[in-house]
Design an enzyme around this catalytic site. Structure first.
Site, PDB file in Angstrom:
ATOM      1  N   GLY A 110      -9.673 -23.774  26.392  1.00  0.00           N
ATOM      2  CA  GLY A 110      -9.549 -23.295  25.027  1.00  0.00           C
ATOM      3  C   GLY A 110      -8.120 -23.229  24.522  1.00  0.00           C
ATOM      4  O   GLY A 110      -7.882 -23.115  23.319  1.00  0.00           O
ATOM      5  N   MET A 111      -7.146 -23.290  25.409  1.00  0.00           N
ATOM      6  CA  MET A 111      -5.767 -23.070  24.975  1.00  0.00           C
ATOM      7  C   MET A 111      -4.785 -24.100  25.498  1.00  0.00           C
ATOM      8  O   MET A 111      -3.589 -23.990  25.249  1.00  0.00           O
ATOM      9  CB  MET A 111      -5.323 -21.677  25.423  1.00  0.00           C
ATOM     10  CG  MET A 111      -5.469 -21.469  26.926  1.00  0.00           C
ATOM     11  SD  MET A 111      -5.320 -19.742  27.426  1.00  0.00           S
ATOM     12  CE  MET A 111      -3.560 -19.648  27.602  1.00  0.00           C
ATOM     13  N   VAL A 147      -4.633 -30.184  30.340  1.00  0.00           N
ATOM     14  CA  VAL A 147      -3.986 -30.407  31.635  1.00  0.00           C
ATOM     15  C   VAL A 147      -3.989 -31.907  31.935  1.00  0.00           C
ATOM     16  O   VAL A 147      -5.021 -32.576  31.791  1.00  0.00           O
ATOM     17  CB  VAL A 147      -4.723 -29.636  32.761  1.00  0.00           C
ATOM     18  CG1 VAL A 147      -4.042 -29.867  34.110  1.00  0.00           C
ATOM     19  CG2 VAL A 147      -4.773 -28.144  32.447  1.00  0.00           C
ATOM     20  N   ARG A 168      -9.437 -29.896  29.878  1.00  0.00           N
ATOM     21  CA  ARG A 168      -8.913 -29.049  28.818  1.00  0.00           C
ATOM     22  C   ARG A 168      -9.747 -27.795  28.695  1.00  0.00           C
ATOM     23  O   ARG A 168     -10.941 -27.794  28.947  1.00  0.00           O
ATOM     24  CB  ARG A 168      -8.850 -29.792  27.486  1.00  0.00           C
ATOM     25  CG  ARG A 168     -10.144 -30.461  27.068  1.00  0.00           C
ATOM     26  CD  ARG A 168     -10.033 -31.037  25.675  1.00  0.00           C
ATOM     27  NE  ARG A 168      -9.147 -32.186  25.608  1.00  0.00           N
ATOM     28  CZ  ARG A 168      -8.527 -32.583  24.508  1.00  0.00           C
ATOM     29  NH1 ARG A 168      -8.683 -31.921  23.388  1.00  0.00           N
ATOM     30  NH2 ARG A 168      -7.752 -33.638  24.510  1.00  0.00           N
ATOM     31  N   LYS A 207       0.499 -28.806  32.469  1.00  0.00           N
ATOM     32  CA  LYS A 207      -0.330 -28.080  31.501  1.00  0.00           C
ATOM     33  C   LYS A 207       0.461 -27.872  30.229  1.00  0.00           C
ATOM     34  O   LYS A 207       1.539 -27.267  30.258  1.00  0.00           O
ATOM     35  CB  LYS A 207      -0.745 -26.745  32.117  1.00  0.00           C
ATOM     36  CG  LYS A 207      -1.600 -25.911  31.224  1.00  0.00           C
ATOM     37  CD  LYS A 207      -2.259 -24.793  31.987  1.00  0.00           C
ATOM     38  CE  LYS A 207      -3.450 -24.302  31.201  1.00  0.00           C
ATOM     39  NZ  LYS A 207      -4.357 -23.513  31.993  1.00  0.00           N
ATOM     40  N   ASP A 250      -8.004 -13.157  34.295  1.00  0.00           N
ATOM     41  CA  ASP A 250      -8.928 -14.193  33.814  1.00  0.00           C
ATOM     42  C   ASP A 250      -9.551 -14.947  34.987  1.00  0.00           C
ATOM     43  O   ASP A 250      -9.561 -16.178  35.019  1.00  0.00           O
ATOM     44  CB  ASP A 250      -8.181 -15.152  32.876  1.00  0.00           C
ATOM     45  CG  ASP A 250      -9.137 -15.991  32.017  1.00  0.00           C
ATOM     46  OD1 ASP A 250     -10.317 -15.604  31.874  1.00  0.00           O
ATOM     47  OD2 ASP A 250      -8.700 -17.029  31.500  1.00  0.00           O
TER      48      ASP A 250
HETATM   49  N1  LIG Z   1      -3.228 -27.800  39.204  1.00  0.00           N
HETATM   50  C1  LIG Z   1      -4.304 -28.492  38.829  1.00  0.00           C
HETATM   51  N2  LIG Z   1      -4.697 -29.589  39.510  1.00  0.00           N
HETATM   52  C2  LIG Z   1      -5.794 -30.284  39.140  1.00  0.00           C
HETATM   53  N3  LIG Z   1      -6.588 -29.952  38.102  1.00  0.00           N
HETATM   54  C3  LIG Z   1      -6.263 -28.881  37.375  1.00  0.00           C
HETATM   55  C4  LIG Z   1      -5.113 -28.090  37.688  1.00  0.00           C
HETATM   56  N4  LIG Z   1      -5.054 -27.071  36.794  1.00  0.00           N
HETATM   57  C5  LIG Z   1      -6.109 -27.220  35.979  1.00  0.00           C
HETATM   58  N5  LIG Z   1      -6.846 -28.309  36.312  1.00  0.00           N
HETATM   59  C6  LIG Z   1      -8.062 -28.794  35.634  1.00  0.00           C
HETATM   60  O1  LIG Z   1      -7.899 -28.737  34.248  1.00  0.00           O
HETATM   61  C7  LIG Z   1      -9.005 -28.019  33.656  1.00  0.00           C
HETATM   62  C8  LIG Z   1      -8.540 -27.351  32.380  1.00  0.00           C
HETATM   63  O2  LIG Z   1      -7.745 -26.275  32.711  1.00  0.00           O
HETATM   64  P1  LIG Z   1      -7.474 -25.102  31.676  1.00  0.00           P
HETATM   65  O3  LIG Z   1      -6.810 -24.009  32.408  1.00  0.00           O
HETATM   66  O4  LIG Z   1      -6.790 -25.657  30.479  1.00  0.00           O
HETATM   67  O5  LIG Z   1      -8.934 -24.699  31.185  1.00  0.00           O
HETATM   68  P2  LIG Z   1      -9.962 -23.617  31.715  1.00  0.00           P
HETATM   69  O6  LIG Z   1      -9.350 -22.785  32.795  1.00  0.00           O
HETATM   70  O7  LIG Z   1     -11.234 -24.334  32.052  1.00  0.00           O
HETATM   71  O8  LIG Z   1     -10.256 -22.767  30.425  1.00  0.00           O
HETATM   72  P3  LIG Z   1      -9.302 -21.696  29.686  1.00  0.00           P
HETATM   73  O9  LIG Z   1      -8.528 -22.395  28.657  1.00  0.00           O
HETATM   74  O10 LIG Z   1     -10.265 -20.729  29.088  1.00  0.00           O
HETATM   75  O11 LIG Z   1      -8.396 -21.110  30.736  1.00  0.00           O
HETATM   76  C9  LIG Z   1      -9.454 -27.079  34.772  1.00  0.00           C
HETATM   77  O12 LIG Z   1     -10.745 -26.649  34.613  1.00  0.00           O
HETATM   78  C10 LIG Z   1      -9.262 -27.934  36.000  1.00  0.00           C
HETATM   79  O13 LIG Z   1     -10.407 -28.733  36.225  1.00  0.00           O
HETATM   80 MG   LIG Z   2      -7.555 -22.407  33.392  1.00  0.00          MG
END
Ligand SMILES: Nc1ncnc2c1ncn2[C@@H]1O[C@H](COP(=O)(O)OP(=O)(O)OP(=O)(O)O)[C@@H](O)[C@H]1O
Ligand SMILES: [Mg+2]
Length: 343
Positions: free
Chosen positions: A44-45, A48, A42, A63, A158
């Site tokens: 900030g927004m 997953v 997870r 997501k 980002d």
């Molecule tokens: N397609 C995917 N396959 C496997 N893991 C994923 C996938 N997309 C995201 N993740 C995992 O889920 C985590 C959370 O993703 P998310 O984009 O919500 O957070 P973030 O990128 O760390 O922060 P932010 O909310 O600031 O973007 C990721 O850091 C990653 O480890």
């Molecule tokens: Mg992300």
């Protein structure tokens, strides 16, 4: 670690405002044709999940975005537009988006499930810097993804370690396969002060470009800057700017010169400093025009600094008469080994 939001899992304390978390027991439930199997991570927004696409019977990453984002018209419009554009880009280093939509007031994206670690987790596990060879292999893949996006007029906005997923590669020559994810899904576009209107933390400011901070229009060169911050961190173990608070960090991105890479990590060639300084220039016009151009120059500078590489080439070129067969390349040193061990 600067920028308070860079800590992985920093969304845990925000669970109340997220669509679903461990607490709400979404695991086992069905969401828009997907059966939720487990939480992957997870930010900030969003949360997953690993989920099962029931129509095609395959595993996906699902997501679910925080509900307040669905209530923000600017974000909704951007989400719809950028999901469509991102889904249209077919690139080996961009996570394929299968579906984006809305169900019961929650925006969701189904995409390829990438087994492995994100670069944030990889850096944390590593306890700092990566070997230059590994950092270079990761950088070039992210750069090719970004340049492809820019060719479609899509700016990521980002680029950060959490949005770079590192999976096992295909063979010894390609030990890691890197995917870029989350195009245009930044809340920073809604508020750069670090907090949204509901007081939720936006995330790390370690990689944000000066023109994003000052609210100027952005193009692909803001991704060049952010990529340079990420690559700097993979090589030095720390991002270019570290300050005690977010305001000071924003100031540093806008006005302070970045420290020379070779000072942050002993042993890196000074030639890389100039490349990094150009990629981290305060004005987009002074940066590299493309991400691949930046990474190619950086890798050349890093390789040029390896002692002995030039000496071997000279020895081969001066041998007279029948050229002897080239010697077997030596085993790569420990630092150049793949981050994934062969099984
Ligand atoms: N397609 C995917 N396959 C496997 N893991 C994923 C996938 N997309 C995201 N993740 C995992 O889920 C985590 C959370 O993703 P998310 O984009 O919500 O957070 P973030 O990128 O760390 O922060 P932010 O909310 O600031 O973007 C990721 O850091 C990653 O480890
Ligand atoms: Mg992300």
């Amino acid at each position: 670690m600067s920028g308070t939001g860079a800590v992985p899992g920093n969304g845990a304390e925000q669970a109340g405002s997220l669509p679903a978390g461990r607490e709400s027991g979404l695991v086992g439930k069905q969401v828009a044709g997907y059966r939720v199997e487990a939480e992957i991570g997870r930010g900030g927004m969003a949360v997953v999940y690993r989920a099962r696409d029931l129509r095609l019977d395959r595993t996906v990453a699902l997501k679910l975005l925080a509900p307040e984002l669905a209530r923000n018209d600017t974000f909704r419009r951007r989400f719809a537009h950028e999901s469509r554009v991102a889904a249209a880009i077919d690139h080996p280093h961009i996570v394929p988006v299968f579906e984006a939509g809305e169900t019961e007031g929650v925006l969701y994206i189904a995409m390829r499930y990438v087994p492995g670690l994100d670069l944030r987790a990889l850096l944390d596990r590593q306890g700092g810097a990566l070997a230059p060879a590994v950092a270079g292999r990761i950088a070039v893949q992210v750069a090719s993804a970004l340049d492809a996006a820019h060719a479609h007029d899509l700016v990521h906005r980002d680029v950060k370690p959490g949005n770079i997923l590192v999976a096992e590669g295909t063979d010894r020559d390609h030990p890691e396969h890197v995917y870029l994810t989350d195009f245009g899904l930044t809340k920073k576009s809604l508020s750069l002060t670090g907090f949204t209107t509901v007081g939720q933390f936006v995330g790390t400011l370690d990689y944000v470009a000066p023109e994003q901070i000052s609210g100027k229009p952005v193009d692909g060169r803001c991704d060049v800057y952010s990529l340079a911050c990420v690559v700097f961190e993979t090589l030095a173990g720390v991002p270019p700017f570290r300050r005690d608070d977010d305001m000071a960090l924003l100031w540093a991105h806008q006005y302070d010169p970045p420290p020379p890479l070779s000072e942050e990590r002993a042993g890196l060639p000074a030639a890389a400093d100039a490349v990094m300084a150009k990629a981290l220039a305060k004005t987009p016009e002074e940066r590299y025009g493309t991400c691949l151009e930046f990474v190619a120059e950086l890798r050349a500078a890093l390789e040029g600094g390896v002692p002995g590489a030039g000496a071997r080439a000279v020895a081969g070129g001066t041998a007279g008469g029948t050229p002897s067969p080239p010697p077997e390349p030596p085993e790569p040193p420990e630092w150049a080994r793949p981050v994934f061990l062969e099984r």
